[in-house]
Every structure is written in C-alpha cells, then in structure tokens.
Design an enzyme around this catalytic site. Sequence first.
Site, PDB file in Angstrom:
ATOM      1  N   GLY A  68       0.809  -1.047   0.054  1.00  0.00           N
ATOM      2  CA  GLY A  68       0.090   0.072  -0.060  1.00  0.00           C
ATOM      3  C   GLY A  68       0.873   1.229  -0.004  1.00  0.00           C
ATOM      4  N   GLN A  73       2.654   9.981   1.424  1.00  0.00           N
ATOM      5  CA  GLN A  73       3.990   9.218   1.521  1.00  0.00           C
ATOM      6  C   GLN A  73       4.948   9.803   0.401  1.00  0.00           C
ATOM      7  OE1 GLN A  73       2.206   5.168   2.441  1.00  0.00           O
ATOM      8  NE2 GLN A  73       4.237   5.182   3.384  1.00  0.00           N
ATOM      9  N   CYS A 126       6.454  -0.108   7.753  1.00  0.00           N
ATOM     10  CA  CYS A 126       5.577   1.057   6.855  1.00  0.00           C
ATOM     11  C   CYS A 126       7.070   1.400   5.959  1.00  0.00           C
ATOM     12  CB  CYS A 126       5.283   2.107   7.949  1.00  0.00           C
ATOM     13  SG  CYS A 126       4.722   3.380   6.801  1.00  0.00           S
ATOM     14  N   HIS A 172      -2.740   6.754   7.166  1.00  0.00           N
ATOM     15  CA  HIS A 172      -1.864   7.881   6.714  1.00  0.00           C
ATOM     16  C   HIS A 172      -2.547   9.183   6.513  1.00  0.00           C
ATOM     17  CE1 HIS A 172       2.446   6.087   6.356  1.00  0.00           C
ATOM     18  NE2 HIS A 172       1.696   5.084   5.902  1.00  0.00           N
TER      19      HIS A 172
END
Length: 214
Positions: A68, A73, A126, A172
């Site tokens: 993902g 990000q 992550c 997120h």
Amino acid sequence: MATPSHRAPLAELVEELLATDGPLPIAAAGEPVLRRATEPYDGQLDAALLSRFIDALRVTMHAAPGVGLAAPQVGVPLRIAVVEDPAPVPEEVREARGRVPQPFRVLVNPSYEPVGTQRAAFFEGCLSVPGWQAVVARSDQVRLTCEDEHGRPVDEVFSGWPARIVQHETDHLDGMLYLDRAELRSLSSNQAMAERWTQPTPELAAASLGFELP
C-alpha cells in the site's frame, strides 16, 4: 468544489513529481506532510494527471516493495491511496493472518469503521519507517467507504490482512503512522524480525519482550 486557484498548487506539485521517470521518493518519518490530515480529493488534478499520478504511486509501491502507498508518503497531501497484495506467504501465515491476495485498488477519500469488536495483533512495517516493525492491534474486520479512480462509489467489508492494509493506508491520510497505534515494547529491527520473530503470530514476541496481546 475546489476553486481553480486552490487546485493549481497541488497540480503543479504533482507535475513536478512526475517530471522524472521511475519510482517517486518516499517521505520518511519526521517529514511534516506525514503528520497532517490530507485534503479530500475534489478534482484538484484533472483526469489525465490523476491517472499519471496513480500510475506513479503503483510503480513506487511495487519498487519499494509494499502492499500500500498513500499520497502523503510521496509528499502530496491528497486523500488518495493505492493498495495491492499478491500475498506470497506460506499457508500457515495465510491462515493465521487472514492474508489473501488483493487486486490493485485505488482508494479516493476513504474512511473505515470497525465491524464487530474482534481485534487482531500482528507485526506491521511501513515504507515511511524503514528498518523497523512493531505489533499493532487493529480491528479484524472493517467497512470501507470511498470512491475509485473513476468516481464510482465503493462500500465493502474487509477482513484479516486486507482490513489491516485498509486501516494502515487510511490512517496515513489522517496524519497517523502505525507507530501511533503500536505496542512500543514490540518495536523490532528488521534484523531482529528475521532472526527471532518469523512466527505466523506474535505470541512468542509478546512473551519475550513483555507486552500484552488483545
């Protein structure tokens, strides 16, 4: 609807990111964009630019590799994420974690709510916190509502590992990292994970590191 003057900065930012070929740089913990709630997608990118951006997110997710990736990000504060999980895991892991293959999906303006009260705890990592993993207790089943990249509504229930991915990526978009929900006594380097905590469930880690599971 967003005004044209409001759309321009985000479109320009995305155009700049897409100016070079290949995976996009991934923001690491400590970057402010990871700690701010994102802006709901409301046409800030035209259809062609949105399609290019989604393609870049997919390429970046695959290259990392991850299951993902959320827009912040890569430095874009829009409420968009992509997920995909081929789930190349042993059968015992699949059974313990409910990890089954998930096709590529685009989540636009996603939100989730728990279905039932059952929770499951497993190690998570992550792409924005490279080199570390920690145990996170999450709802075992969630209802996801969002739109896809074509504006079509999505209302679906996810269970097991797919539910975990949905929660992780949607968090997120709210400025949260998995560490905010993690059992910090479980925090382990990737080396420790490979040497000690390869079991399908984290029971041994909990007993050895001194934390409780739900």
